[in-house]
Design an enzyme around this catalytic site. Structure first.
Site, PDB file in Angstrom:
ATOM      1  N   SER A   1       0.860  -1.194   0.000  1.00  0.00           N
ATOM      2  CA  SER A   1       0.000   0.000   0.000  1.00  0.00           C
ATOM      3  C   SER A   1       0.891   1.238   0.000  1.00  0.00           C
ATOM      4  O   SER A   1       2.096   1.154   0.287  1.00  0.00           O
ATOM      5  CB  SER A   1      -0.859  -0.021   1.271  1.00  0.00           C
ATOM      6  OG  SER A   1      -1.461   1.228   1.525  1.00  0.00           O
TER       7      SER A   1
ATOM      8  N   TYR B   1      -4.105  -0.749   9.891  1.00  0.00           N
ATOM      9  CA  TYR B   1      -3.841  -0.931   8.454  1.00  0.00           C
ATOM     10  C   TYR B   1      -2.410  -0.492   8.126  1.00  0.00           C
ATOM     11  O   TYR B   1      -1.673  -1.194   7.423  1.00  0.00           O
ATOM     12  CB  TYR B   1      -4.858  -0.125   7.644  1.00  0.00           C
ATOM     13  CG  TYR B   1      -4.789  -0.365   6.148  1.00  0.00           C
ATOM     14  CD1 TYR B   1      -5.403  -1.468   5.577  1.00  0.00           C
ATOM     15  CD2 TYR B   1      -4.101   0.517   5.316  1.00  0.00           C
ATOM     16  CE1 TYR B   1      -5.346  -1.694   4.208  1.00  0.00           C
ATOM     17  CE2 TYR B   1      -4.048   0.297   3.948  1.00  0.00           C
ATOM     18  CZ  TYR B   1      -4.665  -0.807   3.392  1.00  0.00           C
ATOM     19  OH  TYR B   1      -4.603  -1.032   2.043  1.00  0.00           O
TER      20      TYR B   1
END
Ligand code: NAP
Length: 250
Positions: free
Chosen positions: A142, A155
């Site tokens: 990410s 996350y």
């Protein structure tokens, strides 16, 4: 094009019923691979697209919030498709809340799916790939592998962890014929980012910062996945390939 040819290869893609996982599964099939579609929601639409390309698709039901299905996923894939050459660790979740309010449940859920299952599925696939002397593992990282983000502490921790694990596994397995790399998607229009796009101010700020001037589409990830799954990347190890419309360059 033979450098990118995946004919005769077998891939596992987790979370392949929708979004990035679906697009990657179809791209791998487009390059010639047969694909095991692993997830808790049956990936029937993805399977139909793969079959239409003349490749085989296998549905493997598994909830990756725990590692209990890991060995079965590998076994069902090898039994059903006759091998295992490529693993794409794509399944992932996100939970949003201010860090001062963030719950243990939201911490554990994200870390268990995005990090623990990623490692143990890579371990199980890696054992097969090391024994056969070749394999490709692609983890989905990410922008928050590189940046801090906001209101997504578990996350960010998970995706930063995915970046570190990708490098660690490459260090251990590169000499054994197993390439471990990651793709770091930028801002891609999927269910994962519905909340961001629904927030008009955040959406405008994000779009204005992307040099390409638009959100990515899941299909934008296909080329990077085929590259990292193919012999074109045989000397690429521990790399985190950003597919972000220039976000990190800004
Ligand atoms: P998505 O549309 O929400 O898809 C997530 C996928 O993961 C779905 O197939 C989902 O299955 C699966 N999944 C979640 N929890 C699971 C579990 N416990 N067991 C099995 N499968 C599970 O999101 P996406 O954007 O395509 O995300 C795919 C990956 O890309 C994730 O790792 C995400 O963090 C990463 N990523 C996305 C972006 C972006 O901008 N979209 C950016 C960077 C990284 P269900 O449909 O059954 O829930």
């Amino acid at each position: 094009m033979s450098l990118f040819d995946l004919s005769g290869r077998v891939a596992i893609v987790t979370g392949a019923n929708t979004g990035i996982g679906q697009a990657i599964a179809v791209a791998l099939a487009g390059a010639g691979a047969d694909v095991a579609l692993v997830g808790r929601t049956p990936a029937e639409e993805t399977a139909a697209q793969i079959t239409a390309l003349g490749r085989r698709a296998l549905l493997v039901a598994a909830d990756l919030s725990t590692i209990s299905p890991v060995d079965r996923i590998i076994a069902e894939t090898r039994d059903g498709l006759g091998g295992l050459d490529i693993l794409v660790n794509n399944a992932g979740i996100i939970r949003r809340a201010d860090s001062v309010d963030f719950s243990e449940a939201d911490w554990d859920a994200v870390i268990d799916t995005n990090l623990k299952s990623v490692f143990f599925l890579a371990q199980a696939a890696g054992r097969v790939m090391i024994a056969q002397g070749h394999g490709k593992i692609i983890n989905i990282a990410s922008m928050l592998t590189f940046q801090g983000g906001i209101r997504v502490p578990s996350y960010t921790a998970s995706k930063s962890g995915v970046g570190g694990l990708t490098k660690l596994l490459a260090n251990e397995w590169a000499a054994k014929g197993v390439n471990v790399n990651a793709i770091a998607p930028g801002y891609i229009a999927t269910a994962n980012t519905d909340a961001l796009r629904a927030d008009t101010a955040r959406n405008a700020a994000i779009e204005a910062r992307i040099p390409a001037g638009r959100w990515g589409q899941a299909s934008d990830l296909g080329g990077a996945a085929v590259f990292l799954a193919s012999s074109a990347s045989d000397y690429v190890d521990g790399h985190i390939l950003a597919v972000d419309g220039g976000w990190l360059a800004r």
